[in-house]
Each structure stands twice: as C-alpha cells, then as structure tokens.
Design an enzyme around this catalytic site. Structure first.
Site, mmCIF file in Angstrom:
data_model
loop_
_atom_site.group_PDB
_atom_site.id
_atom_site.type_symbol
_atom_site.label_atom_id
_atom_site.label_comp_id
_atom_site.label_asym_id
_atom_site.label_seq_id
_atom_site.Cartn_x
_atom_site.Cartn_y
_atom_site.Cartn_z
ATOM 1 N N HIS A 76 0.849 -1.189 0.000
ATOM 2 C CA HIS A 76 0.000 0.000 0.000
ATOM 3 C C HIS A 76 0.880 1.234 0.000
ATOM 4 O O HIS A 76 1.953 1.227 0.616
ATOM 5 C CB HIS A 76 -0.929 0.011 1.232
ATOM 6 C CG HIS A 76 -2.073 0.930 1.052
ATOM 7 N ND1 HIS A 76 -1.988 2.276 1.308
ATOM 8 C CD2 HIS A 76 -3.321 0.703 0.589
ATOM 9 C CE1 HIS A 76 -3.150 2.835 1.024
ATOM 10 N NE2 HIS A 76 -3.968 1.912 0.575
ATOM 11 N N ASP A 112 -8.120 -4.954 -0.689
ATOM 12 C CA ASP A 112 -8.571 -5.652 -1.894
ATOM 13 C C ASP A 112 -8.248 -7.136 -1.872
ATOM 14 O O ASP A 112 -8.767 -7.898 -2.681
ATOM 15 C CB ASP A 112 -7.932 -5.021 -3.136
ATOM 16 C CG ASP A 112 -8.538 -3.670 -3.424
ATOM 17 O OD1 ASP A 112 -9.756 -3.543 -3.290
ATOM 18 O OD2 ASP A 112 -7.783 -2.730 -3.754
HETATM 19 N N1 CMC Z 1 4.247 -7.212 -5.092
HETATM 20 C C1 CMC Z 1 5.599 -7.286 -5.190
HETATM 21 N N2 CMC Z 1 6.418 -6.251 -4.909
HETATM 22 C C2 CMC Z 1 5.846 -5.096 -4.538
HETATM 23 C C3 CMC Z 1 4.449 -4.955 -4.430
HETATM 24 C C4 CMC Z 1 3.642 -6.079 -4.712
HETATM 25 N N3 CMC Z 1 2.315 -6.004 -4.615
HETATM 26 N N4 CMC Z 1 4.164 -3.683 -4.034
HETATM 27 C C5 CMC Z 1 5.336 -3.049 -3.906
HETATM 28 N N5 CMC Z 1 6.353 -3.908 -4.207
HETATM 29 C C6 CMC Z 1 7.788 -3.635 -4.117
HETATM 30 C C7 CMC Z 1 8.262 -2.680 -5.193
HETATM 31 O O1 CMC Z 1 8.674 -3.382 -6.353
HETATM 32 C C8 CMC Z 1 9.391 -1.966 -4.491
HETATM 33 O O2 CMC Z 1 10.502 -2.838 -4.476
HETATM 34 P P1 CMC Z 1 12.004 -2.230 -4.586
HETATM 35 O O3 CMC Z 1 12.174 -1.396 -3.342
HETATM 36 O O4 CMC Z 1 12.877 -3.432 -4.646
HETATM 37 O O5 CMC Z 1 12.022 -1.405 -5.843
HETATM 38 C C9 CMC Z 1 8.920 -1.859 -3.047
HETATM 39 O O6 CMC Z 1 7.998 -2.950 -2.874
HETATM 40 C C10 CMC Z 1 8.241 -0.548 -2.715
HETATM 41 O O7 CMC Z 1 7.185 -0.395 -3.620
HETATM 42 P P2 CMC Z 1 6.627 0.981 -4.100
HETATM 43 O O8 CMC Z 1 6.432 0.918 -5.563
HETATM 44 O O9 CMC Z 1 7.428 2.093 -3.512
HETATM 45 O O10 CMC Z 1 5.248 1.001 -3.421
HETATM 46 P P3 CMC Z 1 4.193 2.080 -3.719
HETATM 47 O O11 CMC Z 1 3.890 2.678 -2.399
HETATM 48 O O12 CMC Z 1 4.608 2.989 -4.789
HETATM 49 O O13 CMC Z 1 3.006 1.226 -4.302
HETATM 50 C C11 CMC Z 1 1.046 -0.007 -4.487
HETATM 51 C C12 CMC Z 1 1.875 0.921 -3.614
HETATM 52 C C13 CMC Z 1 -0.278 -0.280 -3.790
HETATM 53 C C14 CMC Z 1 0.744 0.653 -5.844
HETATM 54 C C15 CMC Z 1 1.855 -1.322 -4.714
HETATM 55 O O14 CMC Z 1 2.121 -1.909 -3.468
HETATM 56 C C16 CMC Z 1 1.126 -2.285 -5.620
HETATM 57 O O15 CMC Z 1 1.264 -2.190 -6.840
HETATM 58 N N6 CMC Z 1 0.362 -3.267 -5.022
HETATM 59 C C17 CMC Z 1 -0.398 -4.184 -5.845
HETATM 60 C C18 CMC Z 1 -1.661 -3.508 -6.322
HETATM 61 C C19 CMC Z 1 -2.684 -3.357 -5.222
HETATM 62 O O16 CMC Z 1 -2.960 -4.280 -4.471
HETATM 63 N N7 CMC Z 1 -3.294 -2.174 -5.167
HETATM 64 C C20 CMC Z 1 -4.374 -1.881 -4.213
HETATM 65 C C21 CMC Z 1 -4.004 -0.809 -3.247
HETATM 66 S S1 CMC Z 1 -5.167 -0.725 -1.886
HETATM 67 C C22 CMC Z 1 -6.577 -0.125 -2.618
HETATM 68 C C23 CMC Z 1 -6.553 1.326 -2.734
HETATM 69 O O17 CMC Z 1 -6.613 2.013 -1.677
HETATM 70 O O18 CMC Z 1 -6.515 1.828 -3.874
#
Ligand code: CMC
Length: 431
Positions: free
Chosen positions: A309, A366
C-alpha cells in the site's frame, strides 16, 4: 510562537512555516518557496506532499490507523452501516435519528434513473467495461440535473444535499443496471421501502415476478464492504476528484473523473486483479509459489496483487476487518470457496518471505474484498464498480471541502522540465 523551518540555499537562509494537524502531523509550508528562492518543491507522484488540509479522514500508515471524522474504522465497521457512515463522512457528525431519516429519504427519492439515461447505457456494447459505462453515466448526470451542476461553487453548494443524494443513490442504481444490461436482463426499478443495500441487491438479482429478498447476512456483508471503502484520505481517485473540482467543475463531473482514476489495477481495479490471480493459481493447481517468485522479480506487471500500500507500511486496518469477515460471511452462507484457502496460504507464505517483510508489504483491503463479493453473487467484472459505490461518500466530502474553501485555488502543480532545450523548426522536406 509559530514554528518555522529554515532552508539554507546558496548562502541564504529562508524561513518556512511549519503546519501541524490535530493528530500531530507536521508539514513544512513550501508555498512561498518559489517566490522567495526561485526553487519549487519536487516530489514525484506527490508521495510526501500535502495537497490540502482536510477534516474528513485521518490515516497513520505506520500505525495502521484509519479514522473518519475521528471515529476508528473498527468501531464503524462493527457498529455502523454504510449509509450512516456515508452521512458521517460527508457531514462531519453522526446523524441524529431525524437527520438519518431525512438522509435516507433523499437517497430513496433519488434512486430511479431517467429513461433517457437508460438509453445512453443501451448505446454501449454489452461487452464494454463496467467502469467505462459507470463513469460515462455519472458524467452525464449534469445533463439531467443541470440545476445541481452549474459549475459555480456558491450555487452548487446551495444544492449540495440533493446533489450528494443523487450521486450516492444513482451510482448504486447505475451499477445494478450495468450488471443487468451486460447479462441481457430487463432493468429492475428501485423499491422505495427497501434499505440502501437491500435495494441494490433487489435491483441486481430480482427476476421477473420473483423479487430477490436479501438475507440479513448478505445485506450486512455488503454494508461492510461498502463502509470499508467510504473514504481513504488523498488516494489517487479522491485527489483526482479534488483536482477536477478545484476548477469549479460540478460534483458529478468531479466524481466521474474519480471513477476513471479508480479503474486502474493499481487502485480500485486491484480487487479484480486479486481474484484473477487467485483463480489462475487455482486453475493451475499451484500453491502460489510461482506468483510469489514472479512478484519478487521487481517487475510492476508481476506484483502480488492485493499486497502493499502506498501509505500503510505495517498493516491495512481494513484488510484485518475484511479478512475476518470473509470467514464469518462464508460460514454463515454455507459457502466453501477454494480461493479463500488459496488467499490465506498465499498471505502466510508472503508474510514469511523476506522480500515482502523487508519491504513492509502486507495484504490490503482488496486482498479479501473480492472473495466476499463473490460470495454475495457479484461477478468479478463488477467488483471495481462496487468500490465506486462505496467510495462515493468520500468523493462527495472531498469535493465539498474544495468547493467550500474560501482560500482554495485551482490545483496546478509545477514540474521540472527535462525535455530538449530551445531549437529551431525545420520544414518537413528539409529534415
Ligand atoms: N508485489 C511485489 N512487490 C511489490 C508490491 C507487490 N504487490 N508492491 C510493492 N512492491 C515492491 C516494489 O517493487 C518496491 O521494491 P524495490 O524497493 O525493490 O524497488 C517496493 O515494494 C516498494 O514499492 P513501491 O512501488 O514504492 O510502493 P508504492 O507505495 O509505490 O506502491 C502499491 C503501492 C499499492 C501501488 C503497490 O504496493 C502495488 O502495486 N500493489 C499491488 C496492487 C494493489 O494491491 N493495489 C491496491 C491498493 S489498496 C486499494 C486502494 O486504496 O486503492
């Protein structure tokens, strides 16, 4: 004395005011930074930027806290229902019995959709994305409620109560209509006497001459799913609503933009992506190992859906509530869903894996919401539209804050330009 931060730059010192919220959140106010120093604040994706002051929702991602208007989400989930929470989110206080009754009446009186709008829906291919149809119908609402959507803050605020009720009630009706249209079923009219969730289920699942009567457990579960989505601070779609609203666009136009933002798989579309992932694990007879291994590759397209998240870095309190509710609801309805077991195994495996632990990646709301919706008979392609029904109160409350802010300004971020520097045009034959 008001606190200030101090920025030292090229031998000069610039004082910047400190702002503190009611829960102790602190910010450095950089609004004057460009004017005094010629620099802007850079924060790609606004991950550490406060774009507004808001009284609606408090969220502490490190502690896993979510409160609407001060009330903890756990208490609301246990004791309130969707309509009451919607009122709280929009108006700032829990309703008195009279206010609750009046709000309910406004929702009931605005549930039916104009015949012309049904024709708009029927103009879409039945294979169209439900979110595309929903956002189009919502952006069409000003055409049928021109008096509630004048694109003038003062005027639109005068009619706010009615506009809010139209948005909440009709978005629910639209979703039921989209479902039936895609299945080739006749539309079912809302029933005045039914409560909000029961009315939705009636419009979704009634058959000719056979009304669908929702079991109390089903209505309760739907209430919970919607309530848990009611608002979530400055997420992607809510910020979109605020941004569009800041141009004085009316409530319906702003919500429609929010629904478009919600459709992406990294946001509201994640509930569909989770179910597709669980289904494909099930179909392949896998235990999820392959998905976990792929997710660790760092590629965005292989992420473990329903995990991680943007702000919760400890746990998502909504996921705790909905994870527990999944067990209860499925048990009460006598449903054994193999996808629930897969989800639990996947969660356990990921929570033991250093990749997920070290990055603080936990299940989000989700991860389990799709399993509950599936148990209620809602098909997967409609999941994100359900999220939209739930999130509408949050969109409305945020739009209102923007519209009612006398010091508000149009949302207009800056950028750092990294494209080519000035060059001269060369005519097409001479290039
Ligand atoms: N699976 C695998 N790796 C992940 C995931 C995941 N679901 N989410 C983040 N990471 C990794 C990412 O690759 C990064 O790794 P590194 O540091 O090695 O580059 C690290 O964790 C930090 O990730 P981030 O991109 O900085 O995280 P973010 O805060 O930008 O992204 C997110 C948040 C929700 C978009 C992401 O966690 C994601 O894509 N999750 C899957 C989609 C999902 O379930 N979305 C629903 C969110 S809750 C509903 C809502 O409120 O909208």
């Amino acid at each position: 004395m008001a606190k200030t931060a101090s920025l030292k730059l090229d031998g000069k010192e610039y004082p910047l005011p400190i702002i503190e919220g009611t829960e102790g959140e602190k910010a450095i106010d950089t609004r004057t930074l460009r004017a005094v120093s010629g620099h802007i604040a850079y924060d790609q994706g606004y991950g550490n930027t406060g774009s507004c002051e808001s009284q609606i929702t408090f969220l502490d991602g490190d502690e896993g806290i979510l409160r609407h208007r001060g009330y903890p989400i756990e208490q609301l989930a246990n004791q309130s229902d969707f309509v009451e929470t919607a009122y709280l989110v929009i108006y700032g206080e829990l309703p008195s019995p009279a206010q609750r009754k009046e709000f309910g009446m406004r929702l009931r009186n605005n549930a039916a959709v104009e015949v012309q709008m049904q024709k708009i829906l029927e103009g879409f291919p039945t294979t169209a994305s439900p979110m595309a149809m929903l956002s189009a119908l919502v952006s069409g609402l000003p055409a049928y409620h021109a008096d509630l959507a004048t694109n003038n803050f003062e005027q639109d605020l005068k009619n706010f109560d009615l506009a809010a009720a139209v948005a909440i009630s009709k978005i629910r009706t639209f979703v039921a209509m989209i479902y039936r249209y895609q299945k080739g079923l006749p539309f079912i009219f809302p029933k005045q006497e039914l409560p909000f969730c029961e009315n939705f289920l009636h419009m979704m699942f009634s058959e000719p001459y056979k009304d669908y009567i929702a079991m109390p457990e089903v209505a309760k579960a739907l209430n919970l799913v919607l309530l848990l989505h009611a608002d979530h601070e400055q997420n992607c779609s809510t910020s979109t609503v605020r941004m569009v609203g800041s141009s004085a666009a009316n409530l319906f136009a702003s919500i429609s933009a929010g629904i478009c933002a919600l459709s992406g798989p990294l946001h509201g579309g994640a509930n569909v992506a989770v179910m597709q992932m669980l289904q494909s694990i099930h179909d392949e007879g896998d235990d999820g190992t392959r998905f976990i291994a792929a997710a660790k590759s760092g590629s965005k397209s292989n992420r473990l859906m329903g995990f991680g998240h943007a702000v919760y870095k400890n746990f998502d309190p909504r996921a705790k509530i909905i994870g527990k509710a999944c067990d209860t609801v499925l048990k009460k309805l006598g449903i054994k869903d193999p996808l629930l077991n897969i989800a639990k195994n996947l969660e356990q495996a990921a929570l033991k894996d250093d990749y997920f632990v070290s990055r603080k990646l936990y299940p989000n709301v989700d991860f389990y919401s799709g399993i509950i919706m599936r148990a209620l008979g809602i098909p997967m392609n409609m999941f994100t539209t359900m999220f939209a029904i739930g999130r509408t109160p949050g969109y409305i409350a945020n739009w209102r804050e923007v519209a009612a802010n006398p010091k508000g300004r149009i949302y207009r971020p800056r950028q750092i330009y990294v494209g080519p520097t000035k060059r001269d045009y060369v005519a097409i034959g001479k290039r």
